[in-house]
Enzyme design. Structure first.
Site, PDB file in Angstrom:
ATOM      1  N   LYS A 183      -6.692  -2.119   6.753  1.00  0.00           N
ATOM      2  CA  LYS A 183      -5.986  -2.708   7.837  1.00  0.00           C
ATOM      3  C   LYS A 183      -5.028  -1.650   8.471  1.00  0.00           C
ATOM      4  O   LYS A 183      -4.273  -0.950   7.752  1.00  0.00           O
ATOM      5  CB  LYS A 183      -5.275  -3.905   7.293  1.00  0.00           C
ATOM      6  CG  LYS A 183      -4.466  -4.678   8.600  1.00  0.00           C
ATOM      7  CD  LYS A 183      -3.653  -6.053   8.161  1.00  0.00           C
ATOM      8  CE  LYS A 183      -2.831  -6.572   9.245  1.00  0.00           C
ATOM      9  NZ  LYS A 183      -2.332  -7.810   8.629  1.00  0.00           N
ATOM     10  N   LYS A 194       1.801  -0.652   9.918  1.00  0.00           N
ATOM     11  CA  LYS A 194       3.144  -0.259  10.465  1.00  0.00           C
ATOM     12  C   LYS A 194       3.759   0.710   9.329  1.00  0.00           C
ATOM     13  O   LYS A 194       4.580   1.443   9.718  1.00  0.00           O
ATOM     14  CB  LYS A 194       3.889  -1.057  11.143  1.00  0.00           C
ATOM     15  CG  LYS A 194       4.097  -2.237  10.550  1.00  0.00           C
ATOM     16  CD  LYS A 194       4.986  -3.295  11.564  1.00  0.00           C
ATOM     17  CE  LYS A 194       5.258  -4.605  10.845  1.00  0.00           C
ATOM     18  NZ  LYS A 194       5.978  -4.813   9.688  1.00  0.00           N
ATOM     19  N   LYS A 237       2.140  -4.662  -3.671  1.00  0.00           N
ATOM     20  CA  LYS A 237       3.140  -4.061  -3.384  1.00  0.00           C
ATOM     21  C   LYS A 237       4.109  -3.867  -4.665  1.00  0.00           C
ATOM     22  O   LYS A 237       5.051  -2.904  -4.807  1.00  0.00           O
ATOM     23  CB  LYS A 237       4.114  -5.004  -2.541  1.00  0.00           C
ATOM     24  CG  LYS A 237       3.566  -5.219  -0.989  1.00  0.00           C
ATOM     25  CD  LYS A 237       4.636  -6.044  -0.271  1.00  0.00           C
ATOM     26  CE  LYS A 237       3.900  -6.221   1.299  1.00  0.00           C
ATOM     27  NZ  LYS A 237       4.897  -6.934   2.109  1.00  0.00           N
TER      28      LYS A 237
END
Length: 329
Positions: A193, A196, A112
């Site tokens: 993966k 969202k 991130k």
């Protein structure tokens, strides 16, 4: 003996089919035989910038989806993480037990923060808050995906460190990882993966996507070369992922899916898969809209938080007593 189960989902982005199959579906199973705490982890969400109105909407939406998916407030505590302030206080105390090196090794932080000029301190230390989330209820089991195992290992280390330094107190939590369906992959890349937060909406199926959108996304889902519907994650990752989704939505085994489409092309398989996903999500969506329109989610969250605070307060009091803090009245 009844076990304590703790898990939570961030209210950032739209919940996906991956969230349902990999997490919420298991919450529903676990609630009947365990003491369960299912949070909406809004404190974790703000480790990156959030629009206030969007955060409020998504927080309530995630909580309503929990209930719509089958979590029963009579059997499980459903609450907002921020409504139980003991999480944040224990999170700070866990931060004081965590080394910089442990946090620097966290894969999710590396991912991130990669390529960014500035990274918030909250993103760096949030694994310590996650540890507090688990330990404040002395959870025995934590449903986690493969990408969260590293954080649970840190939690186990911190619990052991506290127990060694201050005396036996915390339960050492164990992961709960289903063999099948624990990690649903992206529709456009079987090596990633389903997320969202993906910038490509075609890579995931949102739980509130309309039927026509679901059918379009599945029809455009990436498939492997060849046309055989066969479960082989190494050689055929995309088709294998679609087979897992089919099996989970239709209540079939992977072998039953393979047998049904033996000798057939991908087209028919995809069409039926879309039908299975739509059939599973339609009643969930209907229940969701009923909950949102009724306003009952506010009472459910208030009751869940009140119950959670009782347990959290007792744990935090014990922690502070052992660490040497003066009691207050």
């Amino acid at each position: 003996m009844v076990k304590k189960v703790l898990s939570g989902i961030q209210p950032s982005g739209k919940l996906t089919l991956g969230n349902y199959i990999g997490a919420i579906k298991n919450y529903v199973k676990l609630q009947h035989e365990n003491e369960c705490y299912f949070m909406v982890v809004d404190l974790h969400a703000v480790t990156v910038s959030q629009e206030p109105a969007a955060l409020r909407e998504q927080s309530e939406s995630v909580a309503a989806l929990y209930i719509a998916a089958g979590i029963d407030p009579a059997h499980a505590n459903v609450f907002m993480q921020s409504h139980v302030p003991q999480h944040a206080e224990l999170g700070w105390l866990m931060t004081t037990l965590t080394s910089m090196g442990e946090l620097e090794r966290m894969t999710q932080f590396k991912d991130k923060s990669s390529g960014k000029d500035s990274v918030g301190a909250g993103l760096f230390v949030y694994p310590s808050l996650m540890a507090a989330d688990i330990l404040i209820y002395n959870a025995d089991l934590v449903p986690v995906g493969e990408d969260q195992k590293q954080h649970l290992e840190l939690t186990r280390d911190l619990a052991g460190r506290f127990n060694h330094r201050y005396g036996e107190f915390f339960t050492i939590p164990e992961p709960f990882i289903p063999e099948v369906g624990a990690r649903i992959m992206s529709l456009d890349d079987g090596s990633k993966k389903m997320s969202k937060s993906s910038p490509n909406p075609g890579s995931f199926i949102a739980l509130l996507d309309p039927p026509d959108v679901i059918r379009k996304k599945i029809s455009r889902a990436t498939t492997d070369s060849g046309s055989e519907v066969r479960y082989d994650p190494s050689a055929k990752p995309e088709v294998s992922n679609l087979m897992v989704i089919y099996a989970e939505c239709a209540g079939m085994t992977l072998q039953q899916v393979a047998d049904r489409y033996e000798g057939q092309m991908y087209g028919g398989f995809k069409k039926d898969l879309a039908g299975a996903v739509v059939a599973m999500l339609e009643p969930l969506q209907e229940k969701y809209h009923e909950i949102r329109s009724s306003g009952t989610i506010t009472d459910i969250l208030a009751e869940g938080a009140a119950k959670a605070r009782i347990v959290a307060t007792e744990t935090l009091t014990g922690v502070k007593e052992r660490m040497g803090f003066l009691p207050y009245r």
